[in-house]
Design a protein around this motif. Structure first.
Motif, PDB file in Angstrom:
ATOM      1  N   LEU A  57       0.830  -1.205   0.000  1.00 13.89           N
ATOM      2  CA  LEU A  57       0.000   0.000   0.000  1.00 13.89           C
ATOM      3  C   LEU A  57       0.861   1.251   0.000  1.00 13.89           C
ATOM      4  O   LEU A  57       0.639   2.187  -0.768  1.00 13.89           O
ATOM      5  N   VAL A  58       1.894   1.261   0.858  1.00 10.37           N
ATOM      6  CA  VAL A  58       2.766   2.429   0.960  1.00 10.37           C
ATOM      7  C   VAL A  58       3.558   2.613  -0.323  1.00 10.37           C
ATOM      8  O   VAL A  58       3.702   3.731  -0.828  1.00 10.37           O
ATOM      9  N   GLU A  59       4.056   1.507  -0.851  1.00  7.68           N
ATOM     10  CA  GLU A  59       4.883   1.590  -2.046  1.00  7.68           C
ATOM     11  C   GLU A  59       4.105   2.193  -3.211  1.00  7.68           C
ATOM     12  O   GLU A  59       4.589   3.067  -3.926  1.00  7.68           O
ATOM     13  N   LYS A  60       2.857   1.737  -3.382  1.00  5.00           N
ATOM     14  CA  LYS A  60       2.037   2.258  -4.470  1.00  5.00           C
ATOM     15  C   LYS A  60       1.721   3.733  -4.256  1.00  5.00           C
ATOM     16  O   LYS A  60       1.763   4.537  -5.174  1.00  5.00           O
ATOM     17  N   ARG A  61       1.411   4.078  -3.017  1.00  5.46           N
ATOM     18  CA  ARG A  61       1.064   5.463  -2.727  1.00  5.46           C
ATOM     19  C   ARG A  61       2.281   6.376  -2.894  1.00  5.46           C
ATOM     20  O   ARG A  61       2.191   7.449  -3.480  1.00  5.46           O
ATOM     21  N   LEU A  62       3.421   5.933  -2.366  1.00  9.63           N
ATOM     22  CA  LEU A  62       4.612   6.761  -2.434  1.00  9.63           C
ATOM     23  C   LEU A  62       5.097   6.938  -3.872  1.00  9.63           C
ATOM     24  O   LEU A  62       5.651   7.972  -4.222  1.00  9.63           O
ATOM     25  N   THR A  63       4.889   5.920  -4.686  1.00  9.68           N
ATOM     26  CA  THR A  63       5.275   6.036  -6.094  1.00  9.68           C
ATOM     27  C   THR A  63       4.514   7.179  -6.748  1.00  9.68           C
ATOM     28  O   THR A  63       5.091   8.016  -7.446  1.00  9.68           O
ATOM     29  N   THR A  64       3.223   7.226  -6.506  1.00  9.35           N
ATOM     30  CA  THR A  64       2.388   8.301  -7.057  1.00  9.35           C
ATOM     31  C   THR A  64       2.773   9.645  -6.475  1.00  9.35           C
ATOM     32  O   THR A  64       2.887  10.649  -7.189  1.00  9.35           O
ATOM     33  N   GLU A  65       2.992   9.673  -5.143  1.00  9.94           N
ATOM     34  CA  GLU A  65       3.303  10.936  -4.479  1.00  9.94           C
ATOM     35  C   GLU A  65       4.665  11.484  -4.902  1.00  9.94           C
ATOM     36  O   GLU A  65       4.832  12.695  -5.054  1.00  9.94           O
ATOM     37  N   LEU A  66       5.646  10.598  -5.075  1.00 12.63           N
ATOM     38  CA  LEU A  66       6.977  11.058  -5.482  1.00 12.63           C
ATOM     39  C   LEU A  66       6.943  11.640  -6.892  1.00 12.63           C
ATOM     40  O   LEU A  66       7.558  12.674  -7.167  1.00 12.63           O
ATOM     41  N   LYS A  67       6.207  10.994  -7.781  1.00 17.72           N
ATOM     42  CA  LYS A  67       6.074  11.518  -9.146  1.00 17.72           C
ATOM     43  C   LYS A  67       5.393  12.887  -9.117  1.00 17.72           C
ATOM     44  O   LYS A  67       5.826  13.834  -9.803  1.00 17.72           O
ATOM     45  N   LYS A  68       4.336  13.004  -8.314  1.00 21.55           N
ATOM     46  CA  LYS A  68       3.630  14.276  -8.186  1.00 21.55           C
ATOM     47  C   LYS A  68       4.569  15.351  -7.638  1.00 21.55           C
ATOM     48  O   LYS A  68       4.567  16.495  -8.112  1.00 21.55           O
ATOM     49  N   TRP A  69       5.388  14.977  -6.663  1.00 21.09           N
ATOM     50  CA  TRP A  69       6.319  15.926  -6.051  1.00 21.09           C
ATOM     51  C   TRP A  69       7.328  16.428  -7.077  1.00 21.09           C
ATOM     52  O   TRP A  69       7.601  17.631  -7.155  1.00 21.09           O
ATOM     53  N   LEU A  70       7.889  15.525  -7.866  1.00 23.60           N
ATOM     54  CA  LEU A  70       8.884  15.913  -8.867  1.00 23.60           C
ATOM     55  C   LEU A  70       8.313  16.906  -9.873  1.00 23.60           C
ATOM     56  O   LEU A  70       8.912  17.948 -10.156  1.00 23.60           O
ATOM     57  N   LEU A  71       7.136  16.577 -10.412  1.00 24.24           N
ATOM     58  CA  LEU A  71       6.541  17.423 -11.442  1.00 24.24           C
ATOM     59  C   LEU A  71       6.129  18.774 -10.874  1.00 24.24           C
ATOM     60  O   LEU A  71       6.268  19.806 -11.535  1.00 24.24           O
ATOM     61  N   GLN A  72       5.633  18.775  -9.633  1.00 28.86           N
ATOM     62  CA  GLN A  72       5.196  20.029  -9.019  1.00 28.86           C
ATOM     63  C   GLN A  72       6.399  20.912  -8.668  1.00 28.86           C
ATOM     64  O   GLN A  72       6.383  22.117  -8.890  1.00 28.86           O
ATOM     65  N   THR A  73       7.431  20.294  -8.124  1.00 27.20           N
ATOM     66  CA  THR A  73       8.593  21.056  -7.673  1.00 27.20           C
ATOM     67  C   THR A  73       9.324  21.698  -8.846  1.00 27.20           C
ATOM     68  O   THR A  73       9.814  22.835  -8.741  1.00 27.20           O
ATOM     69  N   LEU A  74       9.384  21.009  -9.970  1.00 28.21           N
ATOM     70  CA  LEU A  74      10.132  21.514 -11.124  1.00 28.21           C
ATOM     71  C   LEU A  74       9.244  22.188 -12.158  1.00 28.21           C
ATOM     72  O   LEU A  74       9.586  22.259 -13.338  1.00 28.21           O
ATOM     73  N   SER A  75       8.090  22.693 -11.727  1.00 31.50           N
ATOM     74  CA  SER A  75       7.201  23.421 -12.640  1.00 31.50           C
ATOM     75  C   SER A  75       7.387  24.928 -12.451  1.00 31.50           C
ATOM     76  O   SER A  75       7.775  25.384 -11.370  1.00 31.50           O
ATOM     77  N   PRO A  76       7.118  25.739 -13.479  1.00 30.44           N
ATOM     78  CA  PRO A  76       7.179  27.205 -13.327  1.00 30.44           C
ATOM     79  C   PRO A  76       6.154  27.653 -12.278  1.00 30.44           C
ATOM     80  O   PRO A  76       5.100  27.033 -12.124  1.00 30.44           O
ATOM     81  N   LYS A  77       6.463  28.764 -11.562  1.00 32.68           N
ATOM     82  CA  LYS A  77       5.581  29.171 -10.470  1.00 32.68           C
ATOM     83  C   LYS A  77       5.426  30.685 -10.416  1.00 32.68           C
ATOM     84  O   LYS A  77       6.405  31.439 -10.513  1.00 32.68           O
ATOM     85  N   SER A  78       4.174  31.093 -10.185  1.00 31.01           N
ATOM     86  CA  SER A  78       3.885  32.493  -9.895  1.00 31.01           C
ATOM     87  C   SER A  78       4.144  32.737  -8.416  1.00 31.01           C
ATOM     88  O   SER A  78       4.453  31.803  -7.661  1.00 31.01           O
ATOM     89  N   ASP A  79       3.994  33.977  -7.964  1.00 29.41           N
ATOM     90  CA  ASP A  79       4.235  34.292  -6.553  1.00 29.41           C
ATOM     91  C   ASP A  79       3.325  33.490  -5.637  1.00 29.41           C
ATOM     92  O   ASP A  79       3.758  32.964  -4.608  1.00 29.41           O
ATOM     93  N   SER A  80       2.043  33.410  -5.986  1.00 32.61           N
ATOM     94  CA  SER A  80       1.101  32.665  -5.142  1.00 32.61           C
ATOM     95  C   SER A  80       1.403  31.172  -5.173  1.00 32.61           C
ATOM     96  O   SER A  80       1.252  30.471  -4.163  1.00 32.61           O
TER      97      SER A  80
END
Length: 448
Positions: A57-80
């Motif tokens: 359960l953790v492995e499946k969840r963390l796989t999704t969360e880590l991918k989400k984290w990578l894409l979110q962290t390395l995306s362009p961002k406005s001030d908000s």
């Protein structure tokens, strides 16, 4: 004033770097699954870290969360979006602190992921200067994000450790002494029953000392109230020796029984009793850790206790359950009879719950009229039965109002059992959802 880590992270997202991140998104996104899978394959090959990730359960969840984290962290961002991203990184640190995932794992993740990303960037069709700028920017952003996670993680760890220390240091001496007396009584009763039947020639040592009430209490509660870790180690060692002697007694045939083994067994259990008694004596003159109204544990002690139970459940592949209870229509009690009577109702319900839970269980005032019960090594069926017994007892209880008047109340219950997820907040939320189901079903019932 902004924290330096927040400031540094936010200043990485300039119009120029946002333009570069826009270009990098289609370059890095297609390989996101590869980065995540490489990370997990590396970590799962390490025995010291695999235990944090071996649950499906953790492995499946963390796989999704880590991918989400990578894409979110390395995306362009406005001030908000920068502000929300900072909070996002901080929440990850808070989860890591609850789950107790070592930050060395996070740092390993970054080393592995950055190496794979750099390979992607170097082999891409970007211009040479753009490749260099991309590698530098990705490295800076990921390092800054990990700094935010580290900061939040450390604050969470400090808070959890402070709560744990407060729980140890705030124990009521009288309460602890009484609980230890109950444990000793349970142990002596068990010993007496076994000795009588053993002398009569019966085979009575087939179940582990750790499965009985006193053994469960020592395993789950004693480490959190013990004044010194050395004392817990002494008690655990004595109980482990008693368990080995029990196994030896269980193997002996009636005509081969060795009195010396039985004597050693009882002596070792008496050593456990002596150590517990000494602990009770050392704990005198300490303040109470209870909520003043319900006499239940304060919510601030919930995190370190649930952390321990989750760790024990994962390590020993056992289970525990959480029961959320809520007094039905409690606002009406306050409105009709006043807050003083409301406090009296809370106190009566709290006292009743303490009478009905097991010696190994914990009961917390979770908030307002909500009460949380933590039941170690009790599955969902057992926890549901416990909740039903408490529900029935509350329903049939009459609480005096004075002047020959009384009031009756009912309660609703939600039950959830540990299924492997290391973040205990998921279990609390599940129990809370079940409590909501109970309320929606007409109240005065149990849902699991």
């Amino acid at each position: 004033m902004k924290k330096l880590t927040n400031y540094y992270y936010g200043n990485l997202f300039t119009p120029e770097t946002n333009d570069l991140l826009e270009v990098l998104q289609p370059v890095l996104a297609p390989s996101a699954d590869h980065y995540v899978n490489t990370f997990y394959s590396e970590l799962m090959s390490d025995e010291t870290t695999a235990r944090f990730l071996d649950n499906e359960l953790v492995e499946k969840r963390l796989t999704t969360e880590l991918k989400k984290w990578l894409l979110q962290t390395l995306s362009p961002k406005s001030d908000s979006e920068i502000i929300e991203s900072v909070r996002f990184q901080q929440r990850i640190g808070e989860v890591h602190a609850r789950v107790e995932i070592p930050m060395s794992l996070v740092n390993s993740a970054m080393t592995i992921i950055k190496e794979e990303m750099f390979k992607t960037l170097v082999s891409s069709e970007l211009e040479t200067d753009a490749k260099v700028n991309a590698v530098v920017l990705v490295n800076k952003i990921l390092d800054a994000a990990v700094s935010l996670i580290n900061d939040s993680y450390l604050r969470g760890k400090v808070q959890n450790e402070r709560s744990s220390q407060e729980y140890r240091g705030a124990s009521s001496a009288h309460e602890l002494a009484l609980e230890i007396e109950r444990v000793k009584t349970s142990l002596y009763d068990w010993m007496t029953q076994k000795m009588v039947r053993y002398v009569a020639g019966e085979k009575v040592f087939s179940t582990s000392v750790f499965s009985h009430e006193f053994g469960l209490w020592i395993k789950h509660k004693f480490p959190l109230i013990c004044t010194h870790s050395e004392r817990f180690d002494q008690v655990s060692d004595a109980l482990e020796r008693a368990e080995q002697l029990r196994l030896e007694l269980n193997r002996q045939l009636p005509n081969e029984r060795n009195p010396a083994t039985l004597t050693a067994f009882t002596d070792t259990l008496n050593e456990v009793v002596w150590l517990l008694t000494d602990e009770a004596n050392l704990s005198l003159a300490k303040e109470s850790k209870q909520d003043a109204i319900t006499q239940l544990l304060e919510r601030r002690f919930l995190n370190p206790i649930l952390q321990q139970e989750t760790k024990l459940a994962i390590q020993s592949k056992t289970i525990y359950s959480v029961i959320m209870a809520d007094i039905d229509h409690f606002k009406k009690v306050n409105d009709l009879y006043g807050h003083q009577m409301g406090d009296q109702v809370l106190g009566a319900v709290g006292a009743l719950i303490k009478e009905h839970i097991r010696l190994t269980d914990y009961a917390f005032r979770y908030g307002g009229e909500e009460i949380l019960i933590l039941a170690p090594e009790l599955d969902q069926e057992g926890a549901t039965k416990l909740a039903e017994r408490i529900r029935h007892a509350i329903e049939t209880m009459s609480i005096p109002l004075g002047n020959d008047r009384s009031i009756c109340v009912t309660s609703s219950f939600g039950v959830a059992s540990f299924r492997g997820h290391p973040d205990f907040l998921h279990l609390i939320n599940e129990a809370d959802e079940k409590l909501y189901e109970a309320k929606s079903s007409g109240r005065n019932c149990v849902r699991n």
